[in-house]
Design a protein around this motif. Structure first.
Motif, PDB file in Angstrom:
ATOM      1  N   THR A  78      42.652  38.906  50.947  1.00 40.14           N
ATOM      2  CA  THR A  78      41.573  38.049  51.441  1.00 40.14           C
ATOM      3  C   THR A  78      40.243  38.722  51.152  1.00 40.14           C
ATOM      4  OG1 THR A  78      42.959  37.157  53.220  1.00 40.14           O
ATOM      5  CG2 THR A  78      40.565  36.972  53.493  1.00 40.14           C
ATOM      6  N   VAL A  79      39.347  38.016  50.511  1.00 43.64           N
ATOM      7  CA  VAL A  79      37.959  38.473  50.400  1.00 43.64           C
ATOM      8  C   VAL A  79      37.284  37.975  51.666  1.00 43.64           C
ATOM      9  CG1 VAL A  79      35.847  38.378  49.039  1.00 43.64           C
ATOM     10  CG2 VAL A  79      38.084  38.214  47.898  1.00 43.64           C
ATOM     11  N   PRO A  80      36.854  38.901  52.531  1.00 48.11           N
ATOM     12  CA  PRO A  80      36.430  38.482  53.881  1.00 48.11           C
ATOM     13  C   PRO A  80      35.473  37.296  53.873  1.00 48.11           C
ATOM     14  CG  PRO A  80      36.472  40.854  53.715  1.00 48.11           C
ATOM     15  CD  PRO A  80      36.726  40.337  52.325  1.00 48.11           C
ATOM     16  N   TYR A  81      35.760  36.360  54.786  1.00 50.08           N
ATOM     17  CA  TYR A  81      34.960  35.150  54.896  1.00 50.08           C
ATOM     18  C   TYR A  81      33.596  35.481  55.508  1.00 50.08           C
ATOM     19  CZ  TYR A  81      39.368  32.470  54.303  1.00 50.08           C
ATOM     20  OH  TYR A  81      40.537  31.930  53.847  1.00 50.08           O
ATOM     21  N   VAL A  82      32.585  34.765  55.021  1.00 52.69           N
ATOM     22  CA  VAL A  82      31.244  34.863  55.598  1.00 52.69           C
ATOM     23  C   VAL A  82      30.698  33.442  55.739  1.00 52.69           C
ATOM     24  CG1 VAL A  82      30.680  37.183  54.786  1.00 52.69           C
ATOM     25  CG2 VAL A  82      30.283  35.236  53.274  1.00 52.69           C
ATOM     26  N   ARG A  83      29.829  33.276  56.701  1.00 48.12           N
ATOM     27  CA  ARG A  83      29.307  31.928  56.988  1.00 48.12           C
ATOM     28  C   ARG A  83      28.544  31.364  55.795  1.00 48.12           C
ATOM     29  NH1 ARG A  83      28.820  27.596  57.830  1.00 48.12           N
ATOM     30  NH2 ARG A  83      27.958  26.386  59.539  1.00 48.12           N
ATOM     31  N   ARG A  84      27.718  32.209  55.176  1.00 48.54           N
ATOM     32  CA  ARG A  84      26.950  31.791  53.995  1.00 48.54           C
ATOM     33  C   ARG A  84      26.918  32.935  53.007  1.00 48.54           C
ATOM     34  NH1 ARG A  84      24.306  29.081  57.923  1.00 48.54           N
ATOM     35  NH2 ARG A  84      23.887  26.893  57.463  1.00 48.54           N
ATOM     36  N   SER A  85      26.721  32.596  51.735  1.00 50.98           N
ATOM     37  CA  SER A  85      26.634  33.645  50.733  1.00 50.98           C
ATOM     38  C   SER A  85      25.727  33.226  49.598  1.00 50.98           C
ATOM     39  CB  SER A  85      28.027  33.960  50.185  1.00 50.98           C
ATOM     40  OG  SER A  85      27.931  34.909  49.140  1.00 50.98           O
ATOM     41  N   GLU A  86      25.038  34.221  49.020  1.00 49.85           N
ATOM     42  CA  GLU A  86      24.234  33.972  47.822  1.00 49.85           C
ATOM     43  C   GLU A  86      25.083  34.150  46.567  1.00 49.85           C
ATOM     44  OE1 GLU A  86      21.187  32.646  47.936  1.00 49.85           O
ATOM     45  OE2 GLU A  86      21.695  32.602  50.074  1.00 49.85           O
ATOM     46  N   HIS A  87      26.270  34.699  46.725  1.00 45.77           N
ATOM     47  CA  HIS A  87      27.170  34.844  45.578  1.00 45.77           C
ATOM     48  C   HIS A  87      27.717  33.479  45.181  1.00 45.77           C
ATOM     49  CE1 HIS A  87      27.246  39.171  45.541  1.00 45.77           C
ATOM     50  NE2 HIS A  87      27.619  39.237  46.799  1.00 45.77           N
ATOM     51  N   GLY A  88      28.094  33.353  43.911  1.00 48.05           N
ATOM     52  CA  GLY A  88      28.754  32.135  43.456  1.00 48.05           C
ATOM     53  C   GLY A  88      30.250  32.217  43.688  1.00 48.05           C
ATOM     54  N   ALA A  89      30.943  31.086  43.475  1.00 47.87           N
ATOM     55  CA  ALA A  89      32.403  31.067  43.613  1.00 47.87           C
ATOM     56  C   ALA A  89      33.047  32.052  42.643  1.00 47.87           C
ATOM     57  CB  ALA A  89      32.928  29.654  43.361  1.00 47.87           C
ATOM     58  N   ASP A  90      32.425  32.249  41.464  1.00 50.84           N
ATOM     59  CA  ASP A  90      32.983  33.190  40.484  1.00 50.84           C
ATOM     60  C   ASP A  90      33.087  34.592  41.070  1.00 50.84           C
ATOM     61  OD1 ASP A  90      30.207  33.262  40.566  1.00 50.84           O
ATOM     62  OD2 ASP A  90      29.982  33.758  38.439  1.00 50.84           O
ATOM     63  N   TRP A  91      32.104  34.957  41.886  1.00 56.63           N
ATOM     64  CA  TRP A  91      32.137  36.287  42.511  1.00 56.63           C
ATOM     65  C   TRP A  91      33.323  36.399  43.473  1.00 56.63           C
ATOM     66  CZ3 TRP A  91      31.953  38.398  47.416  1.00 56.63           C
ATOM     67  CH2 TRP A  91      31.673  39.769  47.501  1.00 56.63           C
ATOM     68  N   PHE A  92      33.513  35.395  44.295  1.00 59.84           N
ATOM     69  CA  PHE A  92      34.609  35.459  45.269  1.00 59.84           C
ATOM     70  C   PHE A  92      35.967  35.494  44.560  1.00 59.84           C
ATOM     71  CE2 PHE A  92      31.194  34.131  48.049  1.00 59.84           C
ATOM     72  CZ  PHE A  92      31.443  34.917  49.158  1.00 59.84           C
ATOM     73  N   LEU A  93      36.111  34.686  43.516  1.00 56.98           N
ATOM     74  CA  LEU A  93      37.384  34.676  42.785  1.00 56.98           C
ATOM     75  C   LEU A  93      37.604  36.025  42.089  1.00 56.98           C
ATOM     76  CD1 LEU A  93      37.027  31.050  41.428  1.00 56.98           C
ATOM     77  CD2 LEU A  93      38.824  31.845  42.995  1.00 56.98           C
ATOM     78  N   ALA A  94      36.552  36.597  41.547  1.00 59.24           N
ATOM     79  CA  ALA A  94      36.670  37.903  40.888  1.00 59.24           C
ATOM     80  C   ALA A  94      37.061  38.994  41.886  1.00 59.24           C
ATOM     81  CB  ALA A  94      35.353  38.259  40.196  1.00 59.24           C
ATOM     82  N   ARG A  95      36.478  38.942  43.088  1.00 55.96           N
ATOM     83  CA  ARG A  95      36.826  39.957  44.105  1.00 55.96           C
ATOM     84  C   ARG A  95      38.290  39.799  44.528  1.00 55.96           C
ATOM     85  NH1 ARG A  95      34.545  42.680  41.785  1.00 55.96           N
ATOM     86  NH2 ARG A  95      35.538  44.276  43.044  1.00 55.96           N
ATOM     87  N   ALA A  96      38.773  38.564  44.593  1.00 53.40           N
ATOM     88  CA  ALA A  96      40.186  38.350  44.941  1.00 53.40           C
ATOM     89  C   ALA A  96      41.085  38.937  43.861  1.00 53.40           C
ATOM     90  CB  ALA A  96      40.460  36.853  45.112  1.00 53.40           C
ATOM     91  N   LEU A  97      40.742  38.698  42.608  1.00 56.88           N
ATOM     92  CA  LEU A  97      41.543  39.230  41.508  1.00 56.88           C
ATOM     93  C   LEU A  97      41.502  40.757  41.509  1.00 56.88           C
ATOM     94  CD1 LEU A  97      43.260  38.294  39.093  1.00 56.88           C
ATOM     95  CD2 LEU A  97      41.196  38.502  37.682  1.00 56.88           C
ATOM     96  N   ALA A  98      40.311  41.307  41.737  1.00 52.17           N
ATOM     97  CA  ALA A  98      40.185  42.772  41.783  1.00 52.17           C
ATOM     98  C   ALA A  98      41.054  43.346  42.895  1.00 52.17           C
ATOM     99  CB  ALA A  98      38.717  43.155  41.989  1.00 52.17           C
ATOM    100  N   ALA A  99      41.108  42.663  44.023  1.00 47.52           N
ATOM    101  CA  ALA A  99      41.941  43.141  45.134  1.00 47.52           C
ATOM    102  C   ALA A  99      43.416  43.067  44.761  1.00 47.52           C
ATOM    103  CB  ALA A  99      41.659  42.308  46.386  1.00 47.52           C
ATOM    104  N   LEU A 100      43.817  42.030  44.035  1.00 40.22           N
ATOM    105  CA  LEU A 100      45.218  41.922  43.605  1.00 40.22           C
ATOM    106  C   LEU A 100      45.586  43.082  42.671  1.00 40.22           C
ATOM    107  CD1 LEU A 100      45.521  38.075  42.933  1.00 40.22           C
ATOM    108  CD2 LEU A 100      46.526  39.371  44.832  1.00 40.22           C
ATOM    109  N   VAL A 101      44.684  43.410  41.766  1.00 43.39           N
ATOM    110  CA  VAL A 101      44.934  44.509  40.829  1.00 43.39           C
ATOM    111  C   VAL A 101      44.991  45.838  41.598  1.00 43.39           C
ATOM    112  CG1 VAL A 101      43.914  45.832  38.925  1.00 43.39           C
ATOM    113  CG2 VAL A 101      43.966  43.325  38.838  1.00 43.39           C
ATOM    114  N   ALA A 102      44.006  46.049  42.461  1.00 42.76           N
ATOM    115  CA  ALA A 102      43.926  47.328  43.180  1.00 42.76           C
ATOM    116  C   ALA A 102      45.138  47.524  44.094  1.00 42.76           C
ATOM    117  CB  ALA A 102      42.634  47.378  43.998  1.00 42.76           C
ATOM    118  N   GLN A 103      45.538  46.454  44.789  1.00 42.14           N
ATOM    119  CA  GLN A 103      46.605  46.633  45.787  1.00 42.14           C
ATOM    120  C   GLN A 103      48.001  46.583  45.173  1.00 42.14           C
ATOM    121  OE1 GLN A 103      45.955  44.347  49.400  1.00 42.14           O
ATOM    122  NE2 GLN A 103      43.747  44.511  49.118  1.00 42.14           N
TER     123      GLN A 103
END
Lengths: 385, 113
Positions: A15-40
């Motif tokens: 899980t990429v921790p949820y936040v109420r609002r973000s300036e990041h795009g969806a691409d950032w959140f998806l990339a962080r999820a993929l990075a977490a899958l690789v790392a873990q």
């Protein structure tokens, strides 16, 4: 009957921790999820040769563009714009791809951003039917659509606000034990009942809170997961159905009711065998409807069923053990992954602070895409250790 | 549908082949897939209320001044289900008459009375 899934497993819930609002795009959140899958997982990124992705706010991009954003060259690629059904469907499709040898390791990810304009834009352009025949009626969004379904359900089956309130309060109890939940303040039935109306009969605590975030997991053969030392969960059965029961004038049942016998037969299990249940819960009525349509109780009896069972982590039927979307927030398409990721944590014994003791089997269901007057996508799966 | 609404008429599609009546408008008949469904306009269409809501929140500024807004899901006698404004706040099961008009933005909208 559809063939089983042999030794296909899901692993590495992230899980990429949820936040109420973000300036990041969806691409950032998806990339962080993929990075977490690789790392873990300890896998090299390029071993991932399959990708299933879902997002509402990635536009104009899809999973295709995403491969270039994150530098993957998958030989199996799925874009699943199915909202709340996308997690179970991703698992179902990925499992078949791995089983058939079309991919070795599939990364399944969903995520969205949230900012002041994104949610309104999403609603305004949600579907052509919605644009023509729903949005011009006060622009109430999903709140309005679920209010109508809730009103019809209450009228037909005698459900009350107290019934929905008990569900919301039980899930908040679960959320208080989950550091990933956005809404962790105590919630009493009195507070629930006193909340301001949003779209009657729905009030504040009936309505999911939009937020930003992402979730993901990997799908692979069991042997590979064991070789990697990854805790994993087997897929025992899975169904999906789209635009079920078109002749029902108002949605009092979902597609699960068409396919539940196939699901339980494929899994070789019954509702009573489930140690943990994760229903899709952007609004409480739909969580109750899933209990009926998946065979936990008869049609119209979910209210009595809910009165007779305790849905908290320590209860006799732990449901939405991370707090569900109602207390964790709905990070767009990731809302369709939340229950699945939570079930994977429960069955791998990694649901810290809210672990259901001895959880071996779980039911996860998804529901998505109110195109006009009803949700069109339904899906469910049975998972086992 | 918009042109009909401008003239105070509520137009739905009727299949030229199988007679299926549908709403919202589609590119084909949802029952038999026949091309080019015909438009059929009427001043009012009778229906029955299936469900109601009263909005206290809107995502659009233009609606906020009009809150609370009462809506109903209505099944037309001809079959289709329509979402409409329902200022009289009918009960489930009530018989209503549905009319069409243009809203402030020029969009065709339905109202049940």
């Amino acid at each position: 009957m559809s063939r089983g899934y042999d030794d296909i497993v899901a692993a590495v819930p992230v899980t990429v921790p949820y936040v109420r609002r973000s300036e990041h795009g969806a691409d950032w959140f998806l990339a962080r999820a993929l990075a977490a899958l690789v790392a873990q997982s300890g896998l090299r990124k390029l071993v991932i040769d399959g990708l299933c992705a879902s997002s509402f706010t990635l536009g104009p991009d899809t999973a295709v563009a995403l491969t270039q954003h994150v530098g993957l060259s998958p030989r199996y690629l799925e874009w699943l714009p199915m909202g709340g059904a996308c997690g179970v469907v991703a698992l179902r499709r990925a499992a078949r791809a791995v089983q058939a040898g079309d991919a070795d390791v599939v990364a399944c990810i969903a995520g969205d951003t949230a900012n002041d304009g994104s949610f309104r834009d999403l609603l305004a352009g949600f579907s052509s039917f919605s644009r023509a025949a729903v949005y011009p009626y006060g622009a109430g969004g999903a709140n309005a659509s679920f209010a109508l379904i809730t009103d019809a359900y209450m009228h037909r089956y005698g459900a009350t606000r107290q019934d929905f309130g008990r569900l919301c309060v039980a899930q908040r109890d679960n959320a208080r034990r989950n550091p990933l939940a956005l809404l962790r303040g105590a919630l009493t039935l009195e507070q629930y009942l006193a909340a301001r109306p949003i779209a009657e009969p729905l009030h504040l605590f009936d309505c999911v809170m939009p937020c930003a975030g992402a979730d993901g997991f990997l799908v692979m053969q069991r042997g590979r997961a064991e070789a990697l030392g990854l805790r994993h969960v087997r897929l025992l059965g899975a169904i999906e159905r789209h635009h079920a029961f078109p002749d029902d004038p108002v949605q009092l049942r979902g597609g699960w009711a068409m396919d539940r016998e196939a699901l339980w037969a494929q899994a070789g299990l019954a509702p009573g065998d489930m140690d943990v249940v994760q229903t899709y819960d952007d609004y409480p009525v739909i969580a109750l409807m899933q209990l009926e349509d998946l065979g936990f109780c008869a049609k119209g009896e979910a209210v009595a069923f809910a009165r007779a069972h305790d849905f908290t982590v320590d209860g006799d039927l732990p449901m939405n053990t991370g707090g569900g979307q109602l207390s964790m927030g709905q990070a767009g398409a990731a809302g369709g992954y939340l229950g699945l990721v939570e079930a994977l944590r429960q069955l791998t014994g990694t649901a810290e602070g809210r672990q259901v003791a001895g959880a071996r089997h779980a039911l996860v269901s998804g529901f998505g895409m109110i195109n006009y007057d009803r949700g069109l996508c339904s899906a469910a799966c049975v998972l086992g250790q | 549908m918009k042109a009909a609404a401008a003239a105070g008429l509520f137009a739905v599609q009727r299949c030229r082949v199988c007679g299926h009546v549908q709403y919202p408008p589609r590119a084909c008949c949802a029952a038999c897939l026949a091309d080019d469904p015909a438009w059929e306009a009427a001043a009012v269409r009778p229906g029955t209320v299936l469900a109601r809501t009263v909005l206290h929140h809107s995502h659009e500024e233009m609606f906020r001044a009009r809150l609370p807004l009462a809506l109903a899901l209505v099944r037309l006698a001809e079959g289709p289900v329509v979402l409409c404004f329902a200022p009289d706040r009918p009960a489930i099961g009530n018989a209503v008459q549905v009319r069409a008009a243009l809203d402030a933005t020029g969009h065709a909208v339905l109202e049940a009375r």
